[in-house]
Design a protein around this motif. Structure first.
Motif, PDB file in Angstrom:
ATOM      1  N   ARG B 179     -40.581  60.181  89.374  1.00 54.08           N
ATOM      2  CA  ARG B 179     -39.963  60.628  90.433  1.00 54.08           C
ATOM      3  C   ARG B 179     -39.673  59.620  91.390  1.00 54.08           C
ATOM      4  NH1 ARG B 179     -42.248  65.316  92.612  1.00 54.08           N
ATOM      5  NH2 ARG B 179     -43.802  65.404  91.004  1.00 54.08           N
ATOM      6  N   LEU B 180     -40.785  58.862  92.017  1.00 58.93           N
ATOM      7  CA  LEU B 180     -40.924  58.008  93.008  1.00 58.93           C
ATOM      8  C   LEU B 180     -40.027  56.787  92.280  1.00 58.93           C
ATOM      9  CD1 LEU B 180     -44.718  58.091  93.690  1.00 58.93           C
ATOM     10  CD2 LEU B 180     -42.673  58.627  95.203  1.00 58.93           C
ATOM     11  N   HIS B 181     -40.086  56.536  91.352  1.00 59.13           N
ATOM     12  CA  HIS B 181     -39.436  55.259  90.819  1.00 59.13           C
ATOM     13  C   HIS B 181     -37.751  55.522  90.901  1.00 59.13           C
ATOM     14  CE1 HIS B 181     -37.578  52.841  87.347  1.00 59.13           C
ATOM     15  NE2 HIS B 181     -37.797  51.808  88.254  1.00 59.13           N
ATOM     16  N   ASP B 182     -37.517  56.864  90.211  1.00 54.93           N
ATOM     17  CA  ASP B 182     -36.137  57.353  90.697  1.00 54.93           C
ATOM     18  C   ASP B 182     -35.723  57.324  91.972  1.00 54.93           C
ATOM     19  OD1 ASP B 182     -36.267  57.791  88.020  1.00 54.93           O
ATOM     20  OD2 ASP B 182     -36.478  59.962  88.017  1.00 54.93           O
ATOM     21  N   GLU B 183     -36.553  57.534  92.745  1.00 53.31           N
ATOM     22  CA  GLU B 183     -36.299  57.390  94.320  1.00 53.31           C
ATOM     23  C   GLU B 183     -36.011  56.111  94.939  1.00 53.31           C
ATOM     24  OE1 GLU B 183     -39.166  59.691  96.437  1.00 53.31           O
ATOM     25  OE2 GLU B 183     -38.801  61.449  95.244  1.00 53.31           O
ATOM     26  N   GLY B 184     -36.347  55.157  94.090  1.00 51.39           N
ATOM     27  CA  GLY B 184     -35.945  53.628  94.494  1.00 51.39           C
ATOM     28  C   GLY B 184     -37.017  52.774  94.844  1.00 51.39           C
ATOM     29  N   LYS B 185     -38.384  53.404  94.478  1.00 49.32           N
ATOM     30  CA  LYS B 185     -39.710  52.830  94.785  1.00 49.32           C
ATOM     31  C   LYS B 185     -39.717  51.540  93.856  1.00 49.32           C
ATOM     32  CE  LYS B 185     -41.543  55.366  97.807  1.00 49.32           C
ATOM     33  NZ  LYS B 185     -41.315  54.741  99.392  1.00 49.32           N
ATOM     34  N   THR B 186     -40.290  50.359  94.247  1.00 50.94           N
ATOM     35  CA  THR B 186     -40.565  49.273  93.094  1.00 50.94           C
ATOM     36  C   THR B 186     -41.953  49.734  92.969  1.00 50.94           C
ATOM     37  OG1 THR B 186     -39.189  47.867  94.394  1.00 50.94           O
ATOM     38  CG2 THR B 186     -40.903  46.723  93.028  1.00 50.94           C
ATOM     39  N   ILE B 187     -42.165  49.576  91.547  1.00 47.57           N
ATOM     40  CA  ILE B 187     -43.577  50.133  90.961  1.00 47.57           C
ATOM     41  C   ILE B 187     -43.917  48.937  90.157  1.00 47.57           C
ATOM     42  CG2 ILE B 187     -45.115  51.718  89.606  1.00 47.57           C
ATOM     43  CD1 ILE B 187     -42.819  53.939  90.564  1.00 47.57           C
ATOM     44  N   VAL B 188     -45.218  48.583  90.323  1.00 48.17           N
ATOM     45  CA  VAL B 188     -46.163  47.613  89.467  1.00 48.17           C
ATOM     46  C   VAL B 188     -47.515  48.493  89.088  1.00 48.17           C
ATOM     47  CG1 VAL B 188     -47.005  45.278  88.900  1.00 48.17           C
ATOM     48  CG2 VAL B 188     -45.050  45.822  90.711  1.00 48.17           C
ATOM     49  N   ILE B 189     -47.659  48.679  87.840  1.00 47.31           N
ATOM     50  CA  ILE B 189     -48.639  49.272  87.196  1.00 47.31           C
ATOM     51  C   ILE B 189     -49.347  48.468  86.235  1.00 47.31           C
ATOM     52  CG2 ILE B 189     -49.266  51.334  85.633  1.00 47.31           C
ATOM     53  CD1 ILE B 189     -47.413  53.075  86.910  1.00 47.31           C
ATOM     54  N   VAL B 190     -50.554  48.621  86.453  1.00 51.39           N
ATOM     55  CA  VAL B 190     -51.483  47.938  85.583  1.00 51.39           C
ATOM     56  C   VAL B 190     -51.909  48.873  84.523  1.00 51.39           C
ATOM     57  CG1 VAL B 190     -54.065  46.901  85.148  1.00 51.39           C
ATOM     58  CG2 VAL B 190     -52.439  45.687  86.878  1.00 51.39           C
ATOM     59  N   THR B 191     -51.978  48.861  83.176  1.00 55.77           N
ATOM     60  CA  THR B 191     -52.391  49.623  82.415  1.00 55.77           C
ATOM     61  C   THR B 191     -52.635  49.529  81.037  1.00 55.77           C
ATOM     62  OG1 THR B 191     -51.444  51.744  81.447  1.00 55.77           O
ATOM     63  CG2 THR B 191     -49.920  50.167  81.450  1.00 55.77           C
ATOM     64  N   HIS B 192     -53.436  50.175  80.462  1.00 57.67           N
ATOM     65  CA  HIS B 192     -53.759  50.015  78.984  1.00 57.67           C
ATOM     66  C   HIS B 192     -53.023  50.779  77.979  1.00 57.67           C
ATOM     67  CE1 HIS B 192     -57.777  48.309  79.828  1.00 57.67           C
ATOM     68  NE2 HIS B 192     -57.566  47.455  78.820  1.00 57.67           N
ATOM     69  N   ASN B 193     -52.469  51.646  78.696  1.00 60.69           N
ATOM     70  CA  ASN B 193     -51.635  52.792  78.126  1.00 60.69           C
ATOM     71  C   ASN B 193     -49.965  52.444  77.658  1.00 60.69           C
ATOM     72  OD1 ASN B 193     -50.719  55.434  77.271  1.00 60.69           O
ATOM     73  ND2 ASN B 193     -51.482  56.404  78.858  1.00 60.69           N
ATOM     74  N   ALA B 194     -49.857  52.605  76.431  1.00 57.39           N
ATOM     75  CA  ALA B 194     -48.564  52.181  75.819  1.00 57.39           C
ATOM     76  C   ALA B 194     -47.496  53.213  76.484  1.00 57.39           C
ATOM     77  CB  ALA B 194     -48.588  52.221  74.203  1.00 57.39           C
ATOM     78  N   GLU B 195     -47.892  54.507  76.594  1.00 61.09           N
ATOM     79  CA  GLU B 195     -46.982  55.457  76.730  1.00 61.09           C
ATOM     80  C   GLU B 195     -46.660  55.210  78.499  1.00 61.09           C
ATOM     81  OE1 GLU B 195     -46.896  60.336  77.670  1.00 61.09           O
ATOM     82  OE2 GLU B 195     -48.568  59.398  76.533  1.00 61.09           O
TER      83      GLU B 195
END
Lengths: 320, 221
Positions: B179-195
């Motif tokens: 939702r936040l991304h849809d609102e236009g936020k730039t997101i950088v996520i560190v993850t192990h999770n392919a999903e």
């Protein structure tokens, strides 16, 4: 918000802070009580001195002429069926020297309150003693003179001379009773208790320092993590320092107030119960208590601030 | 939004990031993947200004994060980014709403209504007055997200935000990020999770301090 965070942090760490608070409060209470007792002790001595007016009672050697003070000539005589101590002195000078003495009635013969009670004498009633006629004035001096009948006259051969001097120590070693020494000896135990309290306060203060340092070590991991979180949220180092300062200011203020209350209770118990006097209200005690609380606050917050400045935010967040 | 140019991070002789360059556009969702110890979190910390590079430049919005001092970086974090950690990092003795208000306080002024609105956004308004320590992991992470977005930062950085969550809470948290991304936020996520990476616009792989497959675009689900 600052107060909310700080009070929540204190509640969260209450178990850790209790030993620190106890040692600080004990230290403050004893320090304050020692000061109040010290001031009260001086007050008690002053009260005694005020009662006497004179601070030295000189017992002249046979034939010695004493040119200062009020000479008093004492002898035993009878008043009716009773034996009384009769003193002859310049009553005007005697009363001027002893402003704390209370005289009831217009009579010219001062009858000590205990003698008047014993013999049923009332103010302004006529009296005749050793051929001297006059009217009774009741004397309430709070001193040994309450057991005397004092008539106005010049003591030809004084048994004692009442002196009021700025330097009572000069009569030390002479045939003199220095009232301050007697009073100090009488209430000397208060001075000893005061010293004891100061020693225990010092030990307690040293324990408090040890507890604070140990506390900073025990709490370091969780604290650093909190500082790290605040830093990550964009708190300036000065903002984090403000949180620490506010927390310890609250703790030391609480300690100071409680320390002062306990110091007053302790000194009241000591002074009122032993010397039957009210403890003095000492601003010195307030200064000492709040000053020491402030010092403990500076020490504790400095240790925490130094600890927080040693680490980077990343290290703090990991609790390293 | 983010520009990294030849960034090196070294701890003693250990090179954690080796000449990393990348760029993230405004409104983009970039996932950073890689094995443990590959330098993902270090990279995120450098972008957040929590740490400084040994060499190289980092630009976020109009700020050269790598060139500014401690206090300026603190101001930058307040104004520009919201951070979500794997371990949530809430203040345990404050309530959910107070944790959110704390971020407001550090930014400008706390406003309980706004904080409650942020909690409502993550579905936690009914747990607002519960201590953070009494909340489940999923709930804590949602509070952390509410705290990260309360000051309306243009950039959200998240370090394994679903790493400590069960499947149900993982979905809730990912929905919020979406939702936040849809609102236009730039997101950088560190993850192990392919999903998680599937939700993003792009995935950057990092291995032994070096980025690879930069610019690989994943198909959105």
């Amino acid at each position: 918000m600052l107060f909310r965070v700080v009070s929540a942090s204190i509640r969260h760490r209450l178990g850790l802070y209790v030993p620190m608070l106890i040692t600080i409060i004990i230290s403050l209470a004893l320090l304050g009580a020692a000061e109040i007792v010290g001031v009260s002790f001086k007050g008690i001595v002053n009260r005694e001195m005020e009662k006497y007016g004179a601070n030295v009672i000189l017992i002249p050697e046979k034939g010695e002429v004493v040119n200062e003070g009020v000479p008093v000539q004492v002898r035993n005589t009878r008043l009716g069926d009773a034996e009384v101590n009769l003193a002859m002195a310049n009553t005007g000078a005697l009363l001027a020297m002893n402003p704390g003495w209370l005289v009831k009635g217009e009579g010219d013969v001062l009858v000590g309150s205990s003698v008047a009670a014993q013999l049923g004498l009332t103010r302004d009633s006529p009296i005749e003693i050793d051929g001297i006629q006059g009217k009774v004035a009741i004397l309430e001096s709070g001193t040994e003179f309450d057991a005397f009948v004092i008539v106005n006259g010049e003591a030809a051969q004084p048994s004692m001379v009442l002196l009021k001097t700025a330097d009572p120590a000069q009569y030390k070693g002479k045939n003199a009773i220095i009232l301050e020494e007697i009073t100090r000896a009488k209430y000397g135990f208060l001075e000893s208790i005061r010293r004891l309290m100061l020693y225990v306060a010092l030990i307690s203060a040293l324990s408090a320092i040890a507890v604070i340092i140990n506390l900073a070590r025990i709490d370091a991991g969780e604290r650093q993590k909190e500082f790290g979180i605040l830093g990550a949220l964009g708190a300036l180092p000065s903002t984090i320092a403000r949180f620490i300062l506010a927390e310890f200011l609250l703790l030391s203020g609480f300690s100071a107030v409680l320390g002062l209350v306990f110091s007053m209770a302790l000194s009241w118990a000591l002074v009122a119960l032993t010397a039957k006097a009210w403890p003095a209200l000492s601003f010195g005690a307030v200064w000492y208590v709040f000053g020491t609380a402030l010092a403990s606050f500076v020490l504790a917050s400095s240790i925490y601030i130094m600890e927080f400045r040693r680490h980077s935010i990343v290290e703090e967040i990991r609790g390293e | 939004m983010i520009e990294l140019n030849q960034v090196v991070k070294q701890y003693g002789t250990l090179v954690v990031l080796n000449s990393v360059s990348l760029s993230v556009s405004p409104g983009e969702w970039v996932s950073i993947m890689g094995p443990s110890g590959s330098g993902k979190t270090t990279l995120l910390n450098l972008i957040a200004g929590l740490d400084t590079p040994t060499s190289g430049q980092i630009w976020v919005k109009d700020t050269e994060v790598s060139a500014i001092g401690h206090e300026a970086r603190a101001r930058f974090r307040r104004e520009t980014i919201g951070i979500v950690f794997q371990q949530f990092h809430l203040i345990p003795y404050l309530t959910a709403v107070e944790n959110v208000m704390l971020a407001q306080y550090l930014h400008s002024l706390p406003d309980r209504d706004e904080a409650m609105a942020a909690l409502k956004l993550v579905g936690l308004d009914e747990r607002a007055n519960h201590l953070a320590s009494r909340l489940s992991g999923g709930e804590q992470q949602r509070v952390a997200i509410a705290r990260a977005i309360i000051n309306d930062p243009p950039l959200l950085l998240a370090d394994e935000p679903t790493g400590n969550l069960d499947a149900e809470n993982e979905q809730i948290v990912l929905d919020i990020f979406r939702r936040l991304h849809d609102e236009g936020k730039t997101i950088v996520i560190v993850t192990h999770n392919a999903e998680v990476t599937e939700l993003g616009d792009r995935t950057i792989r990092i291995h032994h301090g070096k980025t690879s497959e930069v610019g690989v675009v994943t198909e959105k689900v």
